[in-house]
Design a protein around this motif. Structure first.
Motif, PDB file in Angstrom:
ATOM      1  N   PHE A   1       0.832  -1.200   0.000  1.00  0.00           N
ATOM      2  CA  PHE A   1       0.000   0.000   0.000  1.00  0.00           C
ATOM      3  C   PHE A   1       0.869   1.253   0.000  1.00  0.00           C
ATOM      4  O   PHE A   1       0.596   2.215  -0.727  1.00  0.00           O
ATOM      5  CB  PHE A   1      -0.925  -0.003   1.219  1.00  0.00           C
ATOM      6  N   ILE A   2       1.915   1.250   0.813  1.00  0.00           N
ATOM      7  CA  ILE A   2       2.808   2.414   0.863  1.00  0.00           C
ATOM      8  C   ILE A   2       3.465   2.649  -0.488  1.00  0.00           C
ATOM      9  O   ILE A   2       3.530   3.782  -0.989  1.00  0.00           O
ATOM     10  CB  ILE A   2       3.873   2.223   1.965  1.00  0.00           C
ATOM     11  N   LYS A   3       3.943   1.573  -1.116  1.00  0.00           N
ATOM     12  CA  LYS A   3       4.588   1.712  -2.424  1.00  0.00           C
ATOM     13  C   LYS A   3       3.614   2.266  -3.458  1.00  0.00           C
ATOM     14  O   LYS A   3       3.961   3.175  -4.233  1.00  0.00           O
ATOM     15  CB  LYS A   3       5.113   0.346  -2.880  1.00  0.00           C
ATOM     16  N   HIS A   4       2.400   1.742  -3.475  1.00  0.00           N
ATOM     17  CA  HIS A   4       1.413   2.215  -4.448  1.00  0.00           C
ATOM     18  C   HIS A   4       1.021   3.659  -4.166  1.00  0.00           C
ATOM     19  O   HIS A   4       0.821   4.446  -5.099  1.00  0.00           O
ATOM     20  CB  HIS A   4       0.189   1.300  -4.439  1.00  0.00           C
ATOM     21  N   MET A   5       0.907   4.030  -2.900  1.00  0.00           N
ATOM     22  CA  MET A   5       0.552   5.413  -2.589  1.00  0.00           C
ATOM     23  C   MET A   5       1.664   6.376  -3.012  1.00  0.00           C
ATOM     24  O   MET A   5       1.406   7.523  -3.369  1.00  0.00           O
ATOM     25  CB  MET A   5       0.278   5.584  -1.095  1.00  0.00           C
ATOM     26  N   GLN A   6       2.892   5.910  -2.996  1.00  0.00           N
ATOM     27  CA  GLN A   6       4.005   6.765  -3.415  1.00  0.00           C
ATOM     28  C   GLN A   6       4.068   6.939  -4.930  1.00  0.00           C
ATOM     29  O   GLN A   6       4.532   7.968  -5.405  1.00  0.00           O
ATOM     30  CB  GLN A   6       5.323   6.177  -2.902  1.00  0.00           C
ATOM     31  N   GLU A   7       3.591   5.933  -5.681  1.00  0.00           N
ATOM     32  CA  GLU A   7       3.802   5.960  -7.125  1.00  0.00           C
ATOM     33  C   GLU A   7       2.540   5.761  -7.974  1.00  0.00           C
ATOM     34  O   GLU A   7       2.560   6.032  -9.169  1.00  0.00           O
ATOM     35  CB  GLU A   7       4.832   4.888  -7.521  1.00  0.00           C
ATOM     36  N   ASN A   8       1.455   5.280  -7.375  1.00  0.00           N
ATOM     37  CA  ASN A   8       0.245   4.987  -8.138  1.00  0.00           C
ATOM     38  C   ASN A   8      -0.636   6.233  -8.193  1.00  0.00           C
ATOM     39  O   ASN A   8      -1.270   6.616  -7.209  1.00  0.00           O
ATOM     40  CB  ASN A   8      -0.512   3.818  -7.486  1.00  0.00           C
ATOM     41  N   GLU A   9      -0.688   6.873  -9.355  1.00  0.00           N
ATOM     42  CA  GLU A   9      -1.431   8.129  -9.490  1.00  0.00           C
ATOM     43  C   GLU A   9      -2.929   7.939  -9.281  1.00  0.00           C
ATOM     44  O   GLU A   9      -3.619   8.838  -8.800  1.00  0.00           O
ATOM     45  CB  GLU A   9      -1.161   8.746 -10.865  1.00  0.00           C
ATOM     46  N   PHE A  10      -3.444   6.780  -9.623  1.00  0.00           N
ATOM     47  CA  PHE A  10      -4.866   6.519  -9.404  1.00  0.00           C
ATOM     48  C   PHE A  10      -5.207   6.579  -7.921  1.00  0.00           C
ATOM     49  O   PHE A  10      -6.157   7.268  -7.515  1.00  0.00           O
ATOM     50  CB  PHE A  10      -5.241   5.150  -9.979  1.00  0.00           C
ATOM     51  N   LEU A  11      -4.441   5.885  -7.091  1.00  0.00           N
ATOM     52  CA  LEU A  11      -4.706   5.904  -5.648  1.00  0.00           C
ATOM     53  C   LEU A  11      -4.416   7.272  -5.048  1.00  0.00           C
ATOM     54  O   LEU A  11      -5.076   7.692  -4.089  1.00  0.00           O
ATOM     55  CB  LEU A  11      -3.880   4.819  -4.943  1.00  0.00           C
ATOM     56  N   GLN A  12      -3.443   7.966  -5.570  1.00  0.00           N
ATOM     57  CA  GLN A  12      -3.182   9.325  -5.096  1.00  0.00           C
ATOM     58  C   GLN A  12      -4.391  10.217  -5.348  1.00  0.00           C
ATOM     59  O   GLN A  12      -4.745  11.054  -4.506  1.00  0.00           O
ATOM     60  CB  GLN A  12      -1.936   9.884  -5.786  1.00  0.00           C
ATOM     61  N   ASP A  13      -5.037  10.050  -6.498  1.00  0.00           N
ATOM     62  CA  ASP A  13      -6.249  10.823  -6.786  1.00  0.00           C
ATOM     63  C   ASP A  13      -7.391  10.435  -5.849  1.00  0.00           C
ATOM     64  O   ASP A  13      -8.166  11.293  -5.413  1.00  0.00           O
ATOM     65  CB  ASP A  13      -6.679  10.605  -8.241  1.00  0.00           C
ATOM     66  N   VAL A  14      -7.504   9.144  -5.541  1.00  0.00           N
ATOM     67  CA  VAL A  14      -8.576   8.666  -4.663  1.00  0.00           C
ATOM     68  C   VAL A  14      -8.500   9.352  -3.304  1.00  0.00           C
ATOM     69  O   VAL A  14      -9.512   9.798  -2.752  1.00  0.00           O
ATOM     70  CB  VAL A  14      -8.492   7.131  -4.486  1.00  0.00           C
ATOM     71  N   PHE A  15      -7.294   9.469  -2.757  1.00  0.00           N
ATOM     72  CA  PHE A  15      -7.125  10.028  -1.413  1.00  0.00           C
ATOM     73  C   PHE A  15      -6.629  11.473  -1.433  1.00  0.00           C
ATOM     74  O   PHE A  15      -6.280  12.016  -0.383  1.00  0.00           O
ATOM     75  CB  PHE A  15      -6.151   9.154  -0.612  1.00  0.00           C
ATOM     76  N   ASN A  16      -6.596  12.066  -2.611  1.00  0.00           N
ATOM     77  CA  ASN A  16      -6.121  13.450  -2.736  1.00  0.00           C
ATOM     78  C   ASN A  16      -4.761  13.604  -2.058  1.00  0.00           C
ATOM     79  O   ASN A  16      -4.525  14.525  -1.254  1.00  0.00           O
ATOM     80  CB  ASN A  16      -7.137  14.422  -2.118  1.00  0.00           C
ATOM     81  N   PHE A  17      -3.865  12.690  -2.389  1.00  0.00           N
ATOM     82  CA  PHE A  17      -2.551  12.614  -1.752  1.00  0.00           C
ATOM     83  C   PHE A  17      -1.465  12.935  -2.768  1.00  0.00           C
ATOM     84  O   PHE A  17      -1.398  12.323  -3.840  1.00  0.00           O
ATOM     85  CB  PHE A  17      -2.345  11.209  -1.181  1.00  0.00           C
TER      86      PHE A  17
END
Length: 453
Positions: A375-391
Motif C-alpha cells: 500500500f505504501i509503495k502504491h501510494m508513493q507511485e500509483n497516481e490513481f490511488l493518489q487521486d482517490v485520497f487526494n494525496f
C-alpha cells in the motif's frame, strides 16, 4: 516442441520443495522494490522471473501455477509493473481468468485466490483512466458472478469478493454497475434459492469479507436508489450482526452502518416524503419508511453504545476487544455529535489523512488488499490511488538521483534468501551446466579431429 521445453524450464525454476522460494501473498512478508543505480541486475532478475511465471501459468501442475501466481502477486504488490503490463496485459488477464471460469482447468482454492488477487492488482496498476481497467471489469465481472452464484466451494469465495470490489472500484463506469456488484455480494449472504436447493450458512469470516467488500463499494456511492424495503432490510440485517459473538463480524457491520448513516439515507427519505404531496399514497409510504428507519437507527445507537463499553469475556483477545471499543466509541461520537474519525498515516515522509467514514473504509480495504508495504509503495507511485485520497507525495531525491534502499528492501532483493536471488542462482546454474555441456562437446570434437589427423 520448443514451447513445451520452455515450459519445463519454467516449471523447474518455479517448483521447489522450499515454500520460501515463492513470494508470499501475505501482507507482512514483502517490501517494496525500487530502481537503484548500480543494481540493474536485480531489475533484470525480476523481469525474467515475471516472464517465467507468466509462462508457467499454462502448466498442467496446479502447484506450479500456484507458485507462479504467488510470484506475480508479490511483484505487483511491491512495485508498479507498468512495463510488464504494457507487454503482457491480455495474456496475464486471460490466464488468470482461466483459473476462475467454470469448466476450465481444475483449480485449487489457493490458485483461485491468487488468480483473483492478481486480477485486482492488475486493475489497480492500470488505473481508471485506462481502457484496460474497463476491459478487466467487463471480462471478469460475469465469471465472478457465476462462480459466486454457484457456491461450488465456499473456501474459494472470500478472495473473489475482494477482486469483484476492486475491479468495480477501478473499472466500473457508473453507479448502476456499482449497485449491481453490491447486489452480487449481498446475494452470497441472501441467495435466491430454488425450491430444491438448501441454503448454505456462511461462516463468520465469509460474512466479514462480504460486508467489508460491500461497504467498500458503498463508500464510493454519492446517490442511492430510495428503495425503502431494500434499506430497511439492509440496516435490519446489519443490526442483527451487531449481536453476533464474532468480533470481526460486529466491526464490519458497525463500519457499514456508519457509512449508511453518514450518507444520510434516513434524511433522504424524510426530504422525499415532504416533496411527494401530489401523490398521497406515496407520501404515506415514504413517511412510514422514514418512521421505521428512525426506529432502526435508535436500536443501532443503543447497540453501538453497549459495544463501546463491552467487558471482555473468557478467552477474549485484548487487542480485538480494544479495536471494537475504539470503533464503536467513534460511531457513538458520530451519532451524537456528527464527527467522523480522522485518520493519519505516514507514507514515507508524507502524511495521508482521511476525515470521513467512507475514506477510512477505502483506506483499510486497500491496505488489506495490497498489504502494508504494498500500500505504501502504491501510494508513493500509483497516481490513481493518489487521486482517490487526494494525496500528493513530496519528491525526495538524493544528489545522484539514486534511491537509498531501506533495510527491508535489502532483505527482499539483496538477501541470499530473496526470491530474486534464488531465481538468479537457478538461472546461473542452468547456464553453467549448458556451458559445460557445450565445452564438453567442443572437447570431444577436437579429440576426434586429432585422431583423424
Amino acid at each position: 516442441m520448443g514451447k513445451r521445453n520452455s515450459q519445463r524450464k519454467n516449471a523447474a525454476m518455479l517448483d521447489s520443495d522450499d515454500d520460501s522460494s515463492s513470494v508470499s501473498s501475505s501482507s507482512t512478508s514483502r517490501t517494496d522494490h525500487v530502481s537503484v543505480s548500480g543494481n540493474e541486475e536485480v531489475l533484470f532478475d525480476q523481469d525474467a522471473l515475471l516472464d517465467h511465471a507468466l509462462d508457467a501459468l499454462d502448466e498442467k501442475r496446479s502447484s506450479t501455477r500456484e507458485r507462479a501466481l504467488s510470484v506475480i502477486v508479490g511483484a505487483f504488490s511491491s512495485n508498479l509493473q507498468h512495463q510488464f503490463v504494457d507487454k503482457k496485459f491480455a495474456t496475464l488477464l486471460h490466464l488468470c481468468l482461466a483459473s476462475i471460469k467454470k469448466g476450465s482447468k481444475k483449480a485449487s482454492a489457493k490458485e483461485i485466490a491468487l488468480a483473483s488477487h492478481v486480477i485486482g492488482l492488475l486493475s489497480l496498476t492500470v488505473g481508471c483512466g485506462d481502457n484496460r481497467a474497463r476491459e478487466i471489469f467487463e471480462e471478469t465481472a460475469r465469471p465472478l458472478d457465476e462462480f459466486l452464484t454457484s457456491k461450488s466451494d465456499l473456501t474459494k469465495i472470500p478472495s473473489l469478493l475482494g477482486c469483484l470490489a476492486i475491479i468495480t472500484f477501478v473499472g466500473g463506469n457508473d453507479q448502476e454497475e456499482t449497485e449491481k456488484s453490491m447486489d452480487i455480494l449481498w446475494r452470497v449472504i441472501h441467495p435466491r434459492l430454488r425450491s430444491n436447493v438448501v441454503a448454505v450458512k456462511p461462516s463468520a469470516p465469509l460474512i466479514t469479507a462480504i460486508i467489508s467488500a460491500w461497504s467498500f463499494l458503498l463508500s464510493t456511492m454519492s446517490e442511492f436508489k430510495l428503495n425503502s424495503k431494500h434499506w430497511q432490510n439492509s440496516i435490519s440485517y446489519l443490526s442483527s450482526l451487531l449481536d453476533k459473538e464474532d468480533r470481526p463480524v460486529r466491526i464490519a457491520a458497525g463500519e457499514a452502518l456508519a457509512v449508511i448513516f453518514e450518507n444520510g439515507i434516513i434524511e433522504k427519505f424524510s426530504a422525499d416524503s415532504k416533496g411527494a404531496s401530489a401523490m398521497i399514497q406515496e407520501e404515506i409510504n415514504l413517511q412510514e419508511s422514514y418512521i421505521h428507519l428512525q426506529g432502526l437507527k435508535r436500536k443501532v445507537i443503543n447497540q453501538v453504545k453497549n459495544l463501546s463499553v463491552e467487558a471482555g469475556g473468557k478467552g477474549s483477545a485484548k487487542k480485538d476487544l480494544n479495536n471494537q471499543r475504539n470503533l464503536f466509541r467513534d460511531i457513538v461520537e458520530f451519532f451524537e455529535y456528527g464527527y467522523s474519525p480522522e485518520v493519519s498515516m505516514k507514507i514515507g515522509g508524507d502524511s495521508l489523512q482521511t476525515s470521513s467514514w467512507s475514506q477510512m473504509i477505502q483506506l483499510n480495504f486497500l491496505k488489506h488488499f495490497l498489504g502494508g508495504g504494498g500500500f505504501i509503495k502504491h501510494m508513493q507511485e500509483n497516481e490513481f490511488l493518489q487521486d482517490v485520497f487526494n494525496f500528493t507525495p513530496k519528491r525526495r531525491y538524493l544528489n545522484n538521483n539514486e534511491h537509498r534502499m531501506s533495510s527491508g528492501e535489502k532483505r527482499m532483493f539483496k538477501s541470499p534468501n530473496s526470491v530474486q536471488n534464488k531465481a538468479r542462482t537457478q538461472l546461473l546454474n542452468k547456464q553453467r551446466l549448458l556451458s559445460e555441456g557445450r565445452n564438453l562437446g567442443h572437447y570431444a570434437a577436437s579429440m576426434v579431429d586429432d585422431e583423424a589427423f
